[in-house]
Design a protein around this motif. Structure first.
Motif, PDB file in Angstrom:
ATOM      1  N   TYR A  87       0.806  -1.216   0.000  1.00 51.23           N
ATOM      2  CA  TYR A  87       0.000   0.000   0.000  1.00 51.23           C
ATOM      3  C   TYR A  87       0.845   1.275   0.000  1.00 51.23           C
ATOM      4  O   TYR A  87       0.318   2.369   0.094  1.00 51.23           O
ATOM      5  N   GLU A 192     -10.910  -4.576 -13.627  1.00 48.92           N
ATOM      6  CA  GLU A 192     -10.073  -4.761 -12.442  1.00 48.92           C
ATOM      7  C   GLU A 192     -10.859  -5.356 -11.281  1.00 48.92           C
ATOM      8  O   GLU A 192     -12.071  -5.174 -11.169  1.00 48.92           O
ATOM      9  N   LYS A 196      -8.746  -3.661  -5.803  1.00 48.87           N
ATOM     10  CA  LYS A 196      -7.637  -2.990  -6.487  1.00 48.87           C
ATOM     11  C   LYS A 196      -8.138  -1.723  -7.190  1.00 48.87           C
ATOM     12  O   LYS A 196      -7.469  -0.690  -7.178  1.00 48.87           O
ATOM     13  N   TYR A 200      -6.941   2.278  -7.029  1.00 46.98           N
ATOM     14  CA  TYR A 200      -6.654   3.096  -8.205  1.00 46.98           C
ATOM     15  C   TYR A 200      -7.472   4.385  -8.168  1.00 46.98           C
ATOM     16  O   TYR A 200      -6.970   5.474  -8.476  1.00 46.98           O
TER      17      TYR A 200
END
Length: 379
Positions: A87, A192, A196, A200
């Motif tokens: 992260y 995706e 995730k 983004y």
């Protein structure tokens, strides 16, 4: 004394962080929470100077919590604490002033607190200017034609990634509403994994906030109840202007639109929505805007025909055909205008152009168009 607020779902982690901070000294622990919602409830009363946020928490994780806090407390320093270095990038993109990896080490935390003190000192200096009234500058966003985002005297935004650019275009195109986070993810990151994609999204949101801050628009991007929106009062958005002008079109007693208002509305349409981009989510809106602009051109063309302003009819009809190459009404206006100017050869060329385009789809011009052509040719 620095007022610190700690958020972690693991009690022993909270206790260890508290112990280290007290060992460093000059730190007052004003509150602790085990999850995001609890932290948000307590923050207003605690009024901390700095936040320590764990990232991996059930429900609302630290990245999501930081996004809410950034919206409500934009200048509050944040430090992420986690056992997972995956992260790190997302943490720094959230404008965290530091990132601590578990298990915590006292020397590393001492360096972090030194950064906190420097950050708080800078914030104190900048607060002197808070009483100065902000200018009435607006963020300029152009979606019709080539995409542009910037501000007068500063210039265009310098993009780091294509997705942050697309995200701003998406929010600007939907600036009349607050868009849910999941809707944005479905449109911009459909392939995706959801978790995730959320990272983004938060990364791109943070990058946008940095751009806006550099341009002097810190409070332009809002977040509430998992929905994002741009403040329309701080935008100069050509799509908003065009829509408003269309909605404001008035009619007279005969039901005809105001010639002047239609002309003003059409002048605001400088090209197809995001014409240089290939954003699938923009296609439907682009078609609607194109159709609205074509209707305005036809209204004005009819007015110009009545005024014998045939050159203007020709120009508008050609613009309509460029956007909508199978619009037979535009071809008929073009044929009538050329005929009125005595250019029957041009009438023949226009009709053949239409017939050739329709022939590609194995269809013929409509009866109305064919009859018009035949009538002109007989004259």
């Amino acid at each position: 004394m620095i007022r610190a607020f700690l958020v972690d779902d693991e009690m022993h982690a909270l206790q260890l962080l508290e112990y280290f901070l007290k060992t460093i000294g000059d730190v007052d622990i004003v509150g602790q929470a085990g999850n995001g919602p609890e932290a948000l409830t307590m923050l207003q009363a605690c009024k901390p100077d700095v936040l320590f946020l764990d990232i991996e928490m059930p429900g609302m994780n630290g990245i999501e919590l930081a996004e809410v806090i950034r919206n409500e407390y934009p200048g509050l320093p944040i430090i992420f604490v986690t056992a997972y270095d995956q992260y790190a990038v997302a943490a720094f993109e959230q404008e965290a002033i530091d990132y601590l990896l578990k298990p915590l080490e006292l020397p590393r935390l001492q360096k972090t607190m030194a950064r906190v003190r420097r950050e708080l000192a800078r914030n104190a200096e900048s607060s002197i200017d808070e009483a100065v009234p902000q200018s009435n500058r607006k963020l300029t966003i152009r979606l019709l034609g080539a995409f542009y985002a910037g501000a007068e005297g500063v210039g265009e935004i310098k993009w780091r990634t294509a997705k942050e650019r697309e995200l701003l275009a998406f929010l600007a195109a939907h600036s009349s509403m607050r868009v849910h986070r999941d809707t944005i993810i479905e449109q911009l990151w459909p392939e995706e994994h959801y978790q995730k994609a959320k990272i983004y999204l938060h990364t791109c949101i943070s990058l946008l906030r940095k751009h806006f801050k550099q341009l002097g628009f810190e409070q332009i991007l809002n977040y509430e109840q998992e929905r994002y929106s741009l403040d329309p009062d701080k935008l100069d958005n050509d799509v908003i202007v065009f829509r408003r002008l269309i909605q404001q079109l008035t009619t007279d007693s005969s039901g005809s639109f105001s010639y002047a208002e239609a002309k003003t509305a059409l002048s605001a349409y400088r090209g197809r929505l995001l014409q240089e981009e290939d954003y699938a989510w923009a296609h439907a809106e682009a078609e609607w805007l194109d159709k609205s602009a074509c209707q305005l051109r036809m209204l004005l063309s009819e007015q110009y025909m009545k005024q014998s302003a045939y050159d203007k009819v020709i120009k508008l009809a050609q613009e309509t055909i460029a956007y909508s190459p199978y619009d037979e009404e535009a071809y008929r206006l073009l044929m009538n205008a050329h005929h009125a100017m005595g250019n029957n050869v041009q009438v023949m060329q226009v009709y053949r152009e239409l017939a050739d385009k329709l022939d590609e789809m194995q269809i013929r011009p409509s009866q109305v168009t064919s009859e018009l052509y035949s009538r002109i040719c007989r004259i």
